[in-house]
Design an enzyme around this catalytic site. Structure first.
Site, PDB file in Angstrom:
ATOM      1  N   CYS A  35       3.721 -30.070 -31.565  1.00 17.64           N
ATOM      2  CA  CYS A  35       2.306 -30.050 -31.009  1.00 17.64           C
ATOM      3  C   CYS A  35       2.539 -29.595 -29.455  1.00 17.64           C
ATOM      4  O   CYS A  35       2.621 -28.214 -29.294  1.00 17.64           O
ATOM      5  CB  CYS A  35       1.519 -31.411 -31.181  1.00 17.64           C
ATOM      6  N   HIS A  89       2.510 -33.549 -36.143  1.00 16.82           N
ATOM      7  CA  HIS A  89       3.437 -34.838 -35.646  1.00 16.82           C
ATOM      8  C   HIS A  89       3.984 -35.537 -36.772  1.00 16.82           C
ATOM      9  O   HIS A  89       3.306 -36.514 -37.372  1.00 16.82           O
ATOM     10  CB  HIS A  89       2.428 -35.711 -34.894  1.00 16.82           C
ATOM     11  N   GLU A 104       6.286 -37.806 -36.202  1.00 16.15           N
ATOM     12  CA  GLU A 104       6.483 -39.268 -35.915  1.00 16.15           C
ATOM     13  C   GLU A 104       5.404 -40.140 -36.095  1.00 16.15           C
ATOM     14  O   GLU A 104       5.750 -41.368 -35.709  1.00 16.15           O
ATOM     15  CB  GLU A 104       6.908 -38.909 -34.177  1.00 16.15           C
TER      16      GLU A 104
END
Length: 194
Positions: free
Chosen positions: A78, A169, A171
């Site tokens: 991002c 994302h 994560e």
């Protein structure tokens, strides 16, 4: 093998947790001397303007550029993708590391309330869960940039040699496949330079 996660601002903790879940030693990178210890670097999501300003003032940005040109594997998510891009079409004067041959537009997938999750088919990896939050869109890319995944026909995961970048994302999900892919990039280079 040690992977650093740039911790000037943004969701660096989530990346550290993802890497540690894979059994990889990972820590928060804040200084030039921290950068000298690592075998790979993750640049997290967050506010790209803030991360860039701090990186520029502290010298961290110059060091990242030098390490990238020396072959250090770097993965930007991002805001990290924005910072790796050579050009930001809607903010051309914003500081970036200018490492990847891509042009991006910030916040191109909508505001925070328009965040969404999708499953993507990723080359070399398979199906991956992806979270888009104020994500950048890749508008242009050179022939030496490999597109690993697209969303609605637009690249959202790209690789250029030792550099990897995603609009989304990984994560923020329990899916570790993208991190595994990056860890393999780091491990392959680590073995080759030992």
């Amino acid at each position: 093998m040690l992977i650093g996660v740039l911790a000037l601002q943004g969701d660096f903790r989530e990346h550290i947790w993802s890497l540690r879940r894979l059994g990889v030693e990972a820590f928060a990178v804040k200084t030039v001397s921290d950068l000298e210890k690592i075998n790979g670097l993750v640049i997290p999501g967050g506010e790209s303007t803030s991360i860039g300003k701090i990186a520029k003032v502290t010298g961290v940005g110059d060091k990242i550029v030098q390490l990238a040109k020396d072959g250090l594997p770097i993965y930007g998510t991002c805001a990290g993708m924005i910072l790796l891009a050579k050009k930001i079409v809607d903010h051309p004067d914003q500081y970036t590391f200018r490492l990847m041959d891509i042009s991006v537009k910030r916040n191109a997938y909508g505001r925070q309330i328009e965040s969404f999750e999708v499953y993507l088919d990723v080359a070399k990896i398979g199906k991956v869960k992806a979270v888009f939050i104020r994500a950048p869109k890749v508008l242009e890319w050179s022939s030496n940039v490999e597109v690993l995944a697209t969303y609605e026909g637009t690249p959202v995961l790209v690789q250029q040699g030792n550099l990897l970048a995603s609009s989304f994302h990984p994560e923020l999900t329990d899916d570790l496949k993208i991190h595994e892919y990056f860890v393999k990039m780091v491990a392959d280079r680590y073995e080759s330079v030992r």
